[in-house]
Write an enzyme that holds these catalytic residues in place. Structure first.
Site, short mmCIF file in Angstrom:
data_model
loop_
_atom_site.label_atom_id
_atom_site.label_comp_id
_atom_site.label_asym_id
_atom_site.label_seq_id
_atom_site.Cartn_x
_atom_site.Cartn_y
_atom_site.Cartn_z
N SER A 10 0.86 -1.18 0.00
CA SER A 10 0.00 0.00 0.00
C SER A 10 0.90 1.24 0.00
O SER A 10 1.55 1.55 1.01
CB SER A 10 -0.90 -0.03 1.24
N HIS A 35 -1.11 -1.54 -3.97
CA HIS A 35 -2.42 -1.10 -3.50
C HIS A 35 -2.39 0.43 -3.43
O HIS A 35 -1.51 1.01 -2.78
CB HIS A 35 -2.66 -1.72 -2.12
N ASP A 37 -4.36 3.82 -2.46
CA ASP A 37 -5.48 4.34 -1.66
C ASP A 37 -5.93 5.68 -2.20
O ASP A 37 -5.23 6.68 -2.08
CB ASP A 37 -5.03 4.49 -0.20
N MET A 39 -8.49 8.64 -1.91
CA MET A 39 -9.40 9.22 -0.92
C MET A 39 -9.84 10.61 -1.34
O MET A 39 -9.03 11.38 -1.88
CB MET A 39 -8.69 9.31 0.44
N HIS A 68 -7.99 1.30 -4.47
CA HIS A 68 -8.98 1.23 -3.39
C HIS A 68 -9.69 2.58 -3.35
O HIS A 68 -9.12 3.57 -2.90
CB HIS A 68 -8.24 0.91 -2.08
N MET A 70 -11.85 5.13 -1.97
CA MET A 70 -12.55 5.63 -0.79
C MET A 70 -13.12 6.99 -1.16
O MET A 70 -12.70 8.04 -0.66
CB MET A 70 -11.58 5.72 0.40
N MET A 159 -11.96 -4.50 5.53
CA MET A 159 -11.18 -3.47 6.24
C MET A 159 -11.04 -3.85 7.71
O MET A 159 -12.02 -4.18 8.38
CB MET A 159 -11.87 -2.10 6.15
N GLY A 164 -9.01 5.71 5.95
CA GLY A 164 -8.66 7.13 5.99
C GLY A 164 -7.16 7.37 6.16
O GLY A 164 -6.62 8.31 5.62
N PHE A 165 -6.52 6.48 6.93
CA PHE A 165 -5.11 6.73 7.24
C PHE A 165 -4.34 5.41 7.37
O PHE A 165 -4.91 4.40 7.79
CB PHE A 165 -4.98 7.50 8.56
N GLY A 167 -1.23 3.34 9.36
CA GLY A 167 -0.68 3.35 10.71
C GLY A 167 -1.70 3.20 11.83
O GLY A 167 -1.40 3.53 12.97
N ASP A 192 -7.04 -5.34 4.92
CA ASP A 192 -6.36 -4.05 4.80
C ASP A 192 -6.49 -3.27 6.10
O ASP A 192 -7.61 -2.99 6.56
CB ASP A 192 -7.03 -3.26 3.65
N GLY A 193 -5.34 -2.95 6.70
CA GLY A 193 -5.34 -2.10 7.89
C GLY A 193 -4.71 -2.76 9.09
O GLY A 193 -5.18 -3.79 9.57
N GLY A 194 -3.60 -2.19 9.55
CA GLY A 194 -2.97 -2.67 10.78
C GLY A 194 -2.30 -4.03 10.66
O GLY A 194 -2.11 -4.71 11.66
N SER A 215 2.37 0.79 6.49
CA SER A 215 3.41 1.21 7.44
C SER A 215 4.35 0.06 7.85
O SER A 215 5.54 0.29 8.05
CB SER A 215 2.80 1.87 8.66
C1 DX5 Z 1 -6.54 2.82 5.08
C2 DX5 Z 1 -6.00 2.28 3.77
C3 DX5 Z 1 -4.96 1.23 3.95
C4 DX5 Z 1 -3.72 1.74 4.63
C5 DX5 Z 1 -3.03 0.62 5.35
O1 DX5 Z 1 -7.53 3.73 4.80
O2 DX5 Z 1 -7.04 1.73 3.02
O3 DX5 Z 1 -4.64 0.63 2.71
O4 DX5 Z 1 -2.83 2.35 3.73
O5 DX5 Z 1 -2.06 1.14 6.19
P1 DX5 Z 1 -1.38 0.30 7.35
O6 DX5 Z 1 -0.86 -0.98 6.73
O7 DX5 Z 1 -0.31 1.19 7.87
O8 DX5 Z 1 -2.47 0.03 8.35
ZN ZN Z 2 -6.50 0.57 1.28
#
Ligand code: DX5
Ligand code: ZN
Length: 234
Positions: A10, A35, A37, A39, A68, A70, A159, A164-165, A167, A192-194, A215
Site C-alpha cells: 500500500s 495497492h 489508496d 481518498m 482502493h 474511498m 477493512m 482514511g489513514f 498506521g 487491509d489495515g494494521g 506502514s
Molecule cells: C486505510 C488504507 C490502507 C492503509 C493501510 O484507509 O485503506 O490501505 O494504507 O495502512 P497500514 O498498513 O499502515 O495500516
Molecule cells: Zn486501502
C-alpha cells in the site's frame, strides 16, 4: 487447498518524492501487487490519490495495481481509474445504500449502512468488469458482510481499520467476516489495515490470502524480510 499468500504494497506510506525508487524496492522485496489508496475528503477524512498518480505508477511496474476507491460516487470514476491503468478496482459498499444517522453529515465518519443497494452496486461492479478489470467490494469494520453480491465480485476486501489513514490499529472485528468468506467465496480474500507480524497470522488463519500493508512494509529496515515473513504464513 489454501491459496498462496500475496503481499500487496500500500503506497500510502511510501516516499512520494521517490515513488519510482519505492516501487522498485517493493518489487525487489517480492510483493505481488501494489495497492493505491484513493481518498476524496468526503467518504473519508483524508485526500490522497487521483488517476494521474495511478498513471505514473503504471509506468514503473508491470505488477497488478489495485485502486482502493474511498470516494463518494465511485461509479463516476471507474472509467478514469481503469484508463489510468488499474487492474483491480475496489469499491466500498457503504457508497450504495442509506447511511446510518450517525454518519449522514459530510464530516461524520466512518461511513456505514445497514442495507446495501444491490442493483446499484451490481451495476458498478459490472461497469468495472466491462473495462476488463477485476471488481472487488470493500467492507468497513462496522458494515455487515453482504453475501448477496459475492457472485458479482472477483474479490472482497475486508477493512480491519476504519479507512482514511495508514498506521492505525488492527480491529479484530474483521476476523469473523474473513472466516465466513473463506467458507462461501472462491475469489480473492484481502485484508487491509494494521497488518503486521502479530496481526497477519490471525488474518491468514481466519481466511485472508491477500495481505495489504503500508506502514509495516515501508517502515521496515528490510522490506524483503517483511515480505518473506508474511508469505511464509501460508
Ligand atoms: C486505510 C488504507 C490502507 C492503509 C493501510 O484507509 O485503506 O490501505 O494504507 O495502512 P497500514 O498498513 O499502515 O495500516
Ligand atoms: Zn486501502
Amino acid at each position: 487447498m489454501n491459496k498462496p499468500i500475496e503481499v500487496s504494497a500500500s503506497i500510502l506510506a511510501a516516499d512520494f518524492g521517490n515513488l519510482a525508487r519505492e516501487i522498485k524496492r517493493c518489487e525487489d522485496a517480492g510483493v505481488a501487487r501494489f495497492h493505491i489508496d484513493c481518498m476524496d475528503g468526503h467518504f473519508v477524512p483524508n485526500l490522497t490519490i487521483g488517476p494521474v498518480i495511478v498513471e505514473a505508477v503504471r509506468r514503473h511496474t508491470r505488477l497488478p495495481l489495485e485502486t482502493h476507491l474511498m470516494i463518494e460516487h465511485p461509479g463516476d470514476y471507474i472509467e478514469s481509474y481503469a484508463k489510468a491503468g488499474a487492474d483491480i478496482i475496489q469499491i466500498q459498499v457503504e457508497c450504495y445504500g442509506q447511511r446510518r444517522p450517525s454518519c449522514r453529515q459530510w464530516n461524520q465518519w466512518p461511513k456505514e449502512i445497514d442495507q446495501v443497494d444491490i442493483p446499484a452496486l451490481r451495476a458498478d461492479l459490472k461497469k468495472v468488469r466491462g473495462f476488463g478489470k477485476k471488481a472487488f467490494v470493500v467492507i468497513n469494520p462496522g458494515t455487515p458482510l453482504c453475501e448477496e453480491i459475492l457472485k458479482d465480485c472477483d474479490g472482497v476486501l475486508i477493512m480491519s481499520v476504519n479507512p482514511g489513514f495508514a498506521g492505525q490499529k488492527f480491529m479484530p472485528e474483521a476476523l469473523p467476516k474473513l472466516k465466513r468468506l473463506k467458507e462461501i467465496f472462491k475469489g480473492d480474500i484481502a485484508i487491509d489495515g494494521g497488518i503486521n507480524a502479530q496481526t497477519a497470522p490471525l488474518a491468514v488463519k481466519a481466511g485472508a490470502h491477500v495481505l495489504i500493508t503500508a506502514s509495516y512494509l515501508f517502515g521496515a529496515d528490510s522490506p524483503s524480510e517483511v515480505t518473506k515473513g508474511l508469505k511464509s504464513l501460508a
